[in-house]
Design a protein around this motif. Structure first.
Motif, PDB file in Angstrom:
ATOM      1  N   ARG A 259       0.739  -1.249   0.066  1.00  0.00           N
ATOM      2  CA  ARG A 259      -0.011  -0.104  -0.232  1.00  0.00           C
ATOM      3  C   ARG A 259       0.892   1.200  -0.010  1.00  0.00           C
ATOM      4  O   ARG A 259       1.862   1.402   0.702  1.00  0.00           O
ATOM      5  N   SER A 260       0.700   2.075  -0.734  1.00  0.00           N
ATOM      6  CA  SER A 260       1.270   3.318  -0.802  1.00  0.00           C
ATOM      7  C   SER A 260       0.315   4.541  -0.194  1.00  0.00           C
ATOM      8  O   SER A 260      -0.878   4.547  -0.822  1.00  0.00           O
ATOM      9  N   LEU A 261       0.804   5.232   0.690  1.00  0.00           N
ATOM     10  CA  LEU A 261       0.093   6.344   1.277  1.00  0.00           C
ATOM     11  C   LEU A 261       0.771   7.878   1.143  1.00  0.00           C
ATOM     12  O   LEU A 261       1.981   7.963   1.376  1.00  0.00           O
ATOM     13  N   VAL A 262       0.041   8.913   1.193  1.00  0.00           N
ATOM     14  CA  VAL A 262       0.589  10.295   1.464  1.00  0.00           C
ATOM     15  C   VAL A 262       0.708  10.441   2.950  1.00  0.00           C
ATOM     16  O   VAL A 262      -0.448  10.267   3.595  1.00  0.00           O
ATOM     17  N   VAL A 263       1.671  10.602   3.445  1.00  0.00           N
ATOM     18  CA  VAL A 263       1.775  11.018   5.145  1.00  0.00           C
ATOM     19  C   VAL A 263       2.235  12.069   5.280  1.00  0.00           C
ATOM     20  O   VAL A 263       2.760  12.914   4.384  1.00  0.00           O
ATOM     21  N   GLN A 264       2.601  12.451   6.531  1.00  0.00           N
ATOM     22  CA  GLN A 264       3.252  13.801   6.760  1.00  0.00           C
ATOM     23  C   GLN A 264       4.464  13.675   7.675  1.00  0.00           C
ATOM     24  O   GLN A 264       4.412  12.703   8.855  1.00  0.00           O
ATOM     25  N   LEU A 265       5.384  14.134   7.312  1.00  0.00           N
ATOM     26  CA  LEU A 265       6.939  14.136   7.936  1.00  0.00           C
ATOM     27  C   LEU A 265       6.974  15.082   8.531  1.00  0.00           C
ATOM     28  O   LEU A 265       7.112  16.229   7.899  1.00  0.00           O
TER      29      LEU A 265
ATOM     30  N   SER B 269       9.326   8.141   0.806  1.00  0.00           N
ATOM     31  CA  SER B 269      10.237   8.693  -0.293  1.00  0.00           C
ATOM     32  C   SER B 269       9.639   9.944  -0.925  1.00  0.00           C
ATOM     33  O   SER B 269       8.449  10.324  -0.320  1.00  0.00           O
ATOM     34  N   HIS B 270      10.298  10.928  -1.201  1.00  0.00           N
ATOM     35  CA  HIS B 270      10.044  12.317  -1.850  1.00  0.00           C
ATOM     36  C   HIS B 270      10.905  12.607  -3.021  1.00  0.00           C
ATOM     37  O   HIS B 270      12.054  12.115  -3.094  1.00  0.00           O
ATOM     38  N   ASP B 271      10.040  13.133  -4.182  1.00  0.00           N
ATOM     39  CA  ASP B 271      10.662  13.381  -5.261  1.00  0.00           C
ATOM     40  C   ASP B 271      11.592  12.055  -5.820  1.00  0.00           C
ATOM     41  O   ASP B 271      12.646  12.505  -6.416  1.00  0.00           O
ATOM     42  N   GLY B 272      11.021  10.991  -5.682  1.00  0.00           N
ATOM     43  CA  GLY B 272      11.508   9.976  -6.326  1.00  0.00           C
ATOM     44  C   GLY B 272      12.965   9.333  -5.601  1.00  0.00           C
ATOM     45  O   GLY B 272      13.291   8.358  -5.957  1.00  0.00           O
TER      46      GLY B 272
ATOM     47  N   PRO C   1       4.342  16.493   3.211  1.00  0.00           N
ATOM     48  CA  PRO C   1       3.835  15.540   2.633  1.00  0.00           C
ATOM     49  C   PRO C   1       5.005  14.379   2.046  1.00  0.00           C
ATOM     50  O   PRO C   1       5.872  15.215   1.245  1.00  0.00           O
ATOM     51  N   VAL C   2       5.032  13.251   2.407  1.00  0.00           N
ATOM     52  CA  VAL C   2       5.965  12.308   1.680  1.00  0.00           C
ATOM     53  C   VAL C   2       5.082  11.175   1.260  1.00  0.00           C
ATOM     54  O   VAL C   2       4.046  10.907   2.012  1.00  0.00           O
TER      55      VAL C   2
END
Length: 141
Positions: free
Chosen positions: A7-13, A42-45, A22-23
């Motif tokens: 599962r891929s999720l947008v989370v807050q770092l 991850s962020h920006d790949g 968001p990451v």
């Protein structure tokens, strides 16, 4: 049945002293490693961090604070919004403090992911092939 759950999720770092941003979090479960959930952030790949998390501890963290070492979980409730806070501690600073980051994720998304993992391997039915594990350790040196 598929032995993998992803599962891929947008989370807050939130890193030490910064605002949340968001990451992506990629959660993975493999029946071959039934006690663990892999979390890659991850962020920006770019992969920022990758952790192996205890599946049972992750479940408990949705309900109450758990963990004493480098990884700690606790629920956060802000009105109707339920989150899981995952705290990660790293190396020590020269001043004696430690690197620290917190990841906030929508609790129902984590709960849904865990339910999928329980369909693959139910809690209490995890097993490890000790002979295979020892063979890998011995082969590795």
């Amino acid at each position: 049945m598929n032995s993998l759950v992803h599962r891929s999720l947008v989370v807050q770092l939130q890193a030490s002293g910064t605002d949340r941003f968001p990451v992506l979090a990629h959660l993975g479960y493999d029946a071959d490693d039934p006690f663990a959930v892999t979390a890659a952030f991850s962020h920006d790949g770019r992969v920022l961090a990758r952790w192996k998390l205890d599946r049972e501890m992750l479940q408990e963290g949705l309900i109450r604070p758990v963990g004493m070492g480098d990884v700690r979980f606790h629920p956060v409730s802000t009105g109707p919004w339920e989150e899981l806070c995952m705290e990660f501690y790293g190396d020590a600073h020269p001043d004696g403090g430690r690197h620290h980051a917190a990841v906030y994720v929508w609790a129902p998304a984590v709960s849904g992911f865990l339910k999928e993992t329980y369909q693959v391997v139910a809690p209490g039915e995890e097993a490890v092939d000790v002979d295979h594990f020892l063979a890998e350790v011995i082969a590795g040196g």
